[in-house]
Design a protein around this motif. Structure first.
Motif, PDB file in Angstrom:
ATOM      1  N   PHE A   6      31.806  52.637  38.599  1.00 24.51           N
ATOM      2  CA  PHE A   6      31.822  52.695  40.061  1.00 24.51           C
ATOM      3  C   PHE A   6      30.377  52.579  40.525  1.00 24.51           C
ATOM      4  O   PHE A   6      29.541  53.398  40.150  1.00 24.51           O
ATOM      5  N   ILE A   7      30.068  51.561  41.336  1.00 25.77           N
ATOM      6  CA  ILE A   7      28.692  51.343  41.773  1.00 25.77           C
ATOM      7  C   ILE A   7      28.642  51.150  43.276  1.00 25.77           C
ATOM      8  O   ILE A   7      29.380  50.337  43.841  1.00 25.77           O
ATOM      9  N   THR A   8      27.787  51.895  43.932  1.00 29.22           N
ATOM     10  CA  THR A   8      27.628  51.781  45.383  1.00 29.22           C
ATOM     11  C   THR A   8      26.472  50.835  45.703  1.00 29.22           C
ATOM     12  O   THR A   8      25.622  50.555  44.871  1.00 29.22           O
ATOM     13  N   LYS A  16      24.264  44.413  43.091  1.00 29.18           N
ATOM     14  CA  LYS A  16      25.073  43.225  42.802  1.00 29.18           C
ATOM     15  C   LYS A  16      24.720  42.638  41.439  1.00 29.18           C
ATOM     16  O   LYS A  16      25.607  42.206  40.677  1.00 29.18           O
ATOM     17  N   LEU A  17      23.442  42.640  41.118  1.00 26.87           N
ATOM     18  CA  LEU A  17      22.989  42.121  39.834  1.00 26.87           C
ATOM     19  C   LEU A  17      23.639  42.881  38.684  1.00 26.87           C
ATOM     20  O   LEU A  17      24.152  42.283  37.719  1.00 26.87           O
ATOM     21  N   VAL A  29      34.898  47.073  37.188  1.00 22.99           N
ATOM     22  CA  VAL A  29      33.891  47.491  38.164  1.00 22.99           C
ATOM     23  C   VAL A  29      34.541  47.780  39.510  1.00 22.99           C
ATOM     24  O   VAL A  29      35.332  46.977  40.019  1.00 22.99           O
ATOM     25  N   ILE A  30      34.231  48.945  40.052  1.00 20.47           N
ATOM     26  CA  ILE A  30      34.532  49.254  41.437  1.00 20.47           C
ATOM     27  C   ILE A  30      33.210  49.135  42.179  1.00 20.47           C
ATOM     28  O   ILE A  30      32.276  49.912  41.933  1.00 20.47           O
ATOM     29  N   ALA A  31      33.103  48.124  43.029  1.00 21.31           N
ATOM     30  CA  ALA A  31      31.855  47.843  43.725  1.00 21.31           C
ATOM     31  C   ALA A  31      32.041  48.107  45.208  1.00 21.31           C
ATOM     32  O   ALA A  31      32.986  47.593  45.823  1.00 21.31           O
ATOM     33  N   THR A  32      31.158  48.910  45.788  1.00 20.34           N
ATOM     34  CA  THR A  32      31.278  49.207  47.208  1.00 20.34           C
ATOM     35  C   THR A  32      30.133  48.582  47.984  1.00 20.34           C
ATOM     36  O   THR A  32      29.029  48.410  47.475  1.00 20.34           O
ATOM     37  N   ALA A  33      30.441  48.254  49.223  1.00 20.10           N
ATOM     38  CA  ALA A  33      29.447  47.688  50.129  1.00 20.10           C
ATOM     39  C   ALA A  33      29.926  47.920  51.553  1.00 20.10           C
ATOM     40  O   ALA A  33      31.125  48.091  51.796  1.00 20.10           O
ATOM     41  N   ARG A  34      28.997  47.929  52.472  1.00 17.14           N
ATOM     42  CA  ARG A  34      29.410  48.034  53.872  1.00 17.14           C
ATOM     43  C   ARG A  34      30.154  46.780  54.303  1.00 17.14           C
ATOM     44  O   ARG A  34      31.059  46.838  55.127  1.00 17.14           O
ATOM     45  N   ASP A  35      29.782  45.643  53.756  1.00 12.53           N
ATOM     46  CA  ASP A  35      30.452  44.367  54.037  1.00 12.53           C
ATOM     47  C   ASP A  35      30.969  43.808  52.721  1.00 12.53           C
ATOM     48  O   ASP A  35      30.202  43.245  51.929  1.00 12.53           O
ATOM     49  N   GLN A  54      35.196  48.483  50.854  1.00 11.73           N
ATOM     50  CA  GLN A  54      34.287  48.672  51.979  1.00 11.73           C
ATOM     51  C   GLN A  54      33.954  50.158  52.060  1.00 11.73           C
ATOM     52  O   GLN A  54      34.854  51.008  52.053  1.00 11.73           O
ATOM     53  N   LEU A  55      32.664  50.469  52.120  1.00  9.39           N
ATOM     54  CA  LEU A  55      32.285  51.881  52.140  1.00  9.39           C
ATOM     55  C   LEU A  55      30.915  52.075  52.752  1.00  9.39           C
ATOM     56  O   LEU A  55      29.956  51.402  52.388  1.00  9.39           O
ATOM     57  N   ASP A  56      30.852  53.006  53.679  1.00 10.67           N
ATOM     58  CA  ASP A  56      29.594  53.546  54.177  1.00 10.67           C
ATOM     59  C   ASP A  56      29.470  54.926  53.556  1.00 10.67           C
ATOM     60  O   ASP A  56      30.251  55.830  53.867  1.00 10.67           O
ATOM     61  N   VAL A  57      28.512  55.115  52.652  1.00  7.43           N
ATOM     62  CA  VAL A  57      28.419  56.375  51.913  1.00  7.43           C
ATOM     63  C   VAL A  57      28.110  57.560  52.813  1.00  7.43           C
ATOM     64  O   VAL A  57      28.239  58.720  52.391  1.00  7.43           O
ATOM     65  N   ASN A  58      27.708  57.306  54.051  1.00  9.67           N
ATOM     66  CA  ASN A  58      27.448  58.408  54.984  1.00  9.67           C
ATOM     67  C   ASN A  58      28.734  59.080  55.457  1.00  9.67           C
ATOM     68  O   ASN A  58      28.681  60.190  55.996  1.00  9.67           O
ATOM     69  N   ASN A  59      29.866  58.410  55.276  1.00 13.91           N
ATOM     70  CA  ASN A  59      31.147  58.960  55.700  1.00 13.91           C
ATOM     71  C   ASN A  59      31.797  59.674  54.517  1.00 13.91           C
ATOM     72  O   ASN A  59      32.370  59.047  53.632  1.00 13.91           O
ATOM     73  N   ARG A  60      31.708  60.997  54.519  1.00 13.69           N
ATOM     74  CA  ARG A  60      32.153  61.778  53.361  1.00 13.69           C
ATOM     75  C   ARG A  60      33.643  61.597  53.088  1.00 13.69           C
ATOM     76  O   ARG A  60      34.068  61.450  51.932  1.00 13.69           O
TER      77      ARG A  60
END
Length: 272
Positions: A6-8, A16-17, A29-35, A54-60
């Motif tokens: 799991f990678i933010t 991404k690399l 792979v679980i890949a998170t991004a705002r977009d 889709q994930l904003d890590v600021n949102n718990r």
């Protein structure tokens, strides 16, 4: 054996690399991004091996929901890489409340929420490796990056403590501390304060001391990260790049000299 990772912050740069490198060798792979549209190219090639969220890590709440969704698809998560974050450039006096809070929210609290969300799963499965992407600037500082420095110092303290708390659950913790690399971290990914003229000499001196050789090649980090997540006994700390260790050695030599010089005062303050 394939791992589930799991990678933010996987939309660009290291995130991404590394995500692509894991996928290439057969990992899930679980890949998170705002977009998540930034991950369409990987999804087209690797299909169900990649879960793009889709994930904003600021949102718990959203962070906990993302971990739950990931665990439902892949059952286990072997490695968490907390990579989401950005740099705020500017002198401390220049920094607004909103800029300072946003930097700490993402770099510290965002990392904390993802860490907290994955710990119950890793405790239940009896293993896991949490990789916190810190910085050499979490060990030593540079001017005009004060709030960023502070955020990474916080990540260092949090993660060192975490390592001592979770080791008996079979969970490893590593702080990855890159020196400068030629990503867009200091470009499109960065934020900046409104300059105060008085700090212009500080800015110019900092910029003048920066050479192209100080910045590593991002792709060269891939082998190091693969070795790290495959290690049976990974280190608590790992520098990336050739600049970090010589610089930190000098910083710590200076610190030790200062502590020694003032040790009589320190001992007297003990009172007995």
């Amino acid at each position: 054996m394939a791992k589930t990772i799991f990678i933010t912050g996987a939309s660009r740069g290291f995130g991404k690399l590394w995500a692509e490198a894991f996928l290439k060798r057969g990992d899930n792979v679980i890949a998170t991004a705002r977009d998540i549209n930034t991950l369409n190219d990987l999804k087209a090639v690797y299909g169900d091996k990649l879960l793009a969220l889709q994930l904003d890590v600021n949102n718990r709440a959203d962070v906990f929901a993302a971990i739950e969704k990931a665990s439902q698809k892949f059952d286990t998560i072997d490695v968490l890489i907390n990579n989401a974050g950005y740099g705020l450039f500017g002198a401390i006096e220049e920094t607004s409340e909103a800029e300072a809070r946003a930097q700490i929210e993402t770099n510290v609290f965002g990392l904390l929420w993802v860490t907290q969300a994955i710990l119950p799963l890793m405790r239940k499965q009896g293993h896991g490796h949490i990789v916190q992407v810190s910085s050499v600037l979490g060990v030593a500082t540079l001017p005009t990056l004060g709030i960023y420095n502070a955020s990474k110092f916080a990540v260092e303290g949090l993660s060192e403590t975490l390592a001592s708390e979770v080791k008996d659950f079979g969970i490893k913790v590593t702080l990855v501390e890159p020196n400068g690399f030629a990503t867009d971290w200091a470009g499109a990914s960065a934020a900046g304060t409104t300059p105060i003229d008085a700090y212009e000499p500080v800015r110019k001196a900092f910029q003048a001391g920066t050479t192209d050789d100080a910045f590593g090649i991002p792709e060269a980090t891939i082998d190091a990260v693969l070795k790290l997540i495959d290690a049976e006994n990974p280190p608590l700390r790992l520098f990336l790049g050739k600049v970090a260790l010589p610089w930190v050695k000098q910083v710590y030599a200076d610190r030790l000299a200062t502590w020694e010089a003032w040790n009589d005062v320190a001992v007297a303050a003990h009172g007995k």
